[in-house]
Scaffold this motif. Structure first.
Motif, PDB file in Angstrom:
ATOM      1  N   THR A 256      29.611  58.503  29.436  1.00  0.00           N
ATOM      2  CA  THR A 256      31.064  58.721  29.521  1.00  0.00           C
ATOM      3  C   THR A 256      31.415  59.607  30.707  1.00  0.00           C
ATOM      4  OG1 THR A 256      31.148  58.611  27.128  1.00  0.00           O
ATOM      5  CG2 THR A 256      33.080  59.525  28.225  1.00  0.00           C
TER       6      THR A 256
ATOM      7  N   LEU B 112      33.774  58.896  33.854  1.00  0.00           N
ATOM      8  CA  LEU B 112      34.923  59.742  34.191  1.00  0.00           C
ATOM      9  C   LEU B 112      34.815  60.235  35.626  1.00  0.00           C
ATOM     10  CD1 LEU B 112      35.338  61.710  30.841  1.00  0.00           C
ATOM     11  CD2 LEU B 112      37.030  60.165  31.860  1.00  0.00           C
TER      12      LEU B 112
ATOM     13  N   GLY C 144      45.125  63.806  34.436  1.00  0.00           N
ATOM     14  CA  GLY C 144      44.289  64.515  33.463  1.00  0.00           C
ATOM     15  C   GLY C 144      42.866  63.991  33.338  1.00  0.00           C
ATOM     16  N   VAL C 145      42.391  63.253  34.342  1.00  0.00           N
ATOM     17  CA  VAL C 145      41.019  62.726  34.270  1.00  0.00           C
ATOM     18  C   VAL C 145      39.995  63.856  34.407  1.00  0.00           C
ATOM     19  CG1 VAL C 145      39.386  61.054  35.211  1.00  0.00           C
ATOM     20  CG2 VAL C 145      41.829  60.541  35.255  1.00  0.00           C
TER      21      VAL C 145
ATOM     22  N   ARG D 104      39.580  65.613  31.169  1.00  0.00           N
ATOM     23  CA  ARG D 104      38.721  64.888  30.220  1.00  0.00           C
ATOM     24  C   ARG D 104      37.249  65.014  30.589  1.00  0.00           C
ATOM     25  NH1 ARG D 104      41.435  59.554  30.780  1.00  0.00           N
ATOM     26  NH2 ARG D 104      39.612  58.592  29.827  1.00  0.00           N
TER      27      ARG D 104
ATOM     28  N   LEU E 199      36.212  68.547  29.536  1.00  0.00           N
ATOM     29  CA  LEU E 199      36.093  68.634  28.067  1.00  0.00           C
ATOM     30  C   LEU E 199      34.919  67.812  27.531  1.00  0.00           C
ATOM     31  CD1 LEU E 199      39.892  68.486  27.219  1.00  0.00           C
ATOM     32  CD2 LEU E 199      38.333  70.270  26.382  1.00  0.00           C
ATOM     33  N   ASN E 200      34.449  66.834  28.336  1.00  0.00           N
ATOM     34  CA  ASN E 200      33.365  65.972  27.863  1.00  0.00           C
ATOM     35  C   ASN E 200      32.095  66.761  27.522  1.00  0.00           C
ATOM     36  OD1 ASN E 200      32.196  63.308  27.346  1.00  0.00           O
ATOM     37  ND2 ASN E 200      30.956  63.671  29.183  1.00  0.00           N
TER      38      ASN E 200
ATOM     39  N   LEU F  18      38.497  70.141  20.177  1.00  0.00           N
ATOM     40  CA  LEU F  18      38.835  69.843  21.580  1.00  0.00           C
ATOM     41  C   LEU F  18      40.265  70.200  21.913  1.00  0.00           C
ATOM     42  CD1 LEU F  18      37.084  66.415  22.125  1.00  0.00           C
ATOM     43  CD2 LEU F  18      36.182  68.708  22.442  1.00  0.00           C
ATOM     44  N   SER F  19      41.152  70.130  20.902  1.00  0.00           N
ATOM     45  CA  SER F  19      42.561  70.407  21.175  1.00  0.00           C
ATOM     46  C   SER F  19      42.807  71.912  21.312  1.00  0.00           C
ATOM     47  CB  SER F  19      43.440  69.815  20.072  1.00  0.00           C
ATOM     48  OG  SER F  19      43.187  70.517  18.876  1.00  0.00           O
TER      49      SER F  19
ATOM     50  N   THR G 286      41.798  74.210  26.855  1.00  0.00           N
ATOM     51  CA  THR G 286      42.466  73.520  27.971  1.00  0.00           C
ATOM     52  C   THR G 286      41.618  73.629  29.230  1.00  0.00           C
ATOM     53  OG1 THR G 286      43.700  75.536  28.392  1.00  0.00           O
ATOM     54  CG2 THR G 286      44.869  73.767  27.268  1.00  0.00           C
ATOM     55  N   HIS G 287      41.768  72.614  30.055  1.00  0.00           N
ATOM     56  CA  HIS G 287      41.096  72.581  31.348  1.00  0.00           C
ATOM     57  C   HIS G 287      41.858  73.437  32.352  1.00  0.00           C
ATOM     58  CE1 HIS G 287      39.724  70.923  35.203  1.00  0.00           C
ATOM     59  NE2 HIS G 287      40.983  70.680  35.489  1.00  0.00           N
TER      60      HIS G 287
END
Ligand code: AVI
Length: 320
Positions: free
Chosen positions: A44, A48, A212-213, A216, A219-220, A235-236, A239-240
């Protein structure tokens, strides 16, 4: 036997999972907390990252490709005939195809930790370059490894595109360049890409894209910890954030806790204050001079440095 292998997976984690677990626990126990960027890249994460390279804000990939295309004939001039091209890390084959089209290489040696990936890549290239000898090496290219015997007598050209060197700490970058020089041997050349320091606004946009890639992608690493190590990161609740650290010439990626929370991982608890960060990546930005000093410190001579007209990215030809 699906059942038995599932059990084996649950009870006998392989070496890589054990290393991931050990490192994650150690790094999350530090103050400030951190995680290694090498854990971004499962299937993944690699997808990404490929998506990042196509984002309008992420200039490095397309700028480097343009430099390699535009300077193709100049690059070809410094490459000896029938050389072996040794690529450190094997990603998408777009860039290497450019070099293979422009110069007459006898062999291609992609070096990557993922053997499956190497095989798929080798198969694709074999179809388009039938006379090229392809000798994949499954190894961690940051540690010493041996080149295949078949290329022993050929002149060597190292290739390290993408500014991956920027994800190393300066002392690691120098150690890598020194080790590459040893592996490639006397008289070798090296083609290497390095991202350049520039207006903060552009750097900020490249690592905080509107779609927002990158968020993600960042966060991966928590997704992987949850799935592979049984962690319970929400995860929520993170924040990045990517910021430019002027003094250290680097973009820093962080995962920032939105609240007071405790996360459990393999029997260990990690508590977070609101605003507390996990530092997940550095991406160093060089000036031409600072890059030359780095290469020289590792025993290379800079033969030539090329940039695009806006001085966004640089490609260097080094000589051992
Ligand atoms: C792979 N590496 C050069 C990328 C970079 O720009 O440092 C990784 C990346 N991190 C966020 N976006 C891209």
């Amino acid at each position: 036997n699906v059942h038995a292998s599932a059990l084996a997976e649950a009870h006998l984690p392989d070496e890589q999972t054990t290393a991931f677990a050990r490192e994650a626990i150690e790094d999350l126990s530090q103050q400030p907390k951190k995680l290694s960027p090498k854990y971004f890249y499962d299937a993944t994460g690699s997808e990404l990252f490929e998506a990042i390279t196509r984002l309008p804000e992420y200039y490095p990939t397309r700028t480097e490709l343009a430099i390699l295309k535009e300077r193709g004939s100049e690059i070809a001039k410094i490459i000896p005939e029938n050389a072996a091209l040794v690529e450190f890390g094997a990603g998408a084959t777009t860039k290497v195809r450019l070099l293979l089209n422009q110069s007459r290489f006898a062999a291609y040696v992609p070096v990557d930790i993922s053997g499956d990936f190497l095989q798929a890549q080798a198969n694709g290239l074999k179809r388009d370059f039938p006379s090229l000898g392809i000798y994949p090496v499954a190894a961690d290219f940051t540690t010493p490894f041996e080149l295949p015997k078949a290329v022993a007598s050929m002149p060597k050209v190292g290739f390290f595109p993408g500014s991956t060197i920027g994800n190393f700490e300066p002392h690691e970058a120098q150690a890598f360049l020194r080790s590459a020089r040893q592996i490639l041997g006397k008289g070798a050349q090296m083609i290497i890409g390095a991202d350049l320091e520039k207006e903060e606004r552009l750097l900020h946009a490249a690592y905080n894209d509107a779609a927002g890639v990158t968020a993600r992608f960042n966060l991966n690493v928590l997704v992987r910890i949850n799935r592979e190590l049984g962690g319970n990161f929400d995860l929520s609740a993170f924040t990045h954030g990517a910021i430019y650290n002027h003094d250290r010439h680097r973009i820093e990626m962080h995962l920032i806790s939105r609240k007071n929370q405790t996360v459990r991982l393999l029997g260990t608890s990690f508590s977070f204050r609101p605003g507390e960060s996990i530092h997940t990546e550095n991406s160093y930005k060089y000036s031409l001079d600072r890059f030359a000093a780095l290469a020289q410190g590792a025993g290379w001579r800079v033969r030539e440095s090329w940039t695009d007209s806006a001085k966004m990215f640089s490609v260097h030809a080094l000589e051992a």
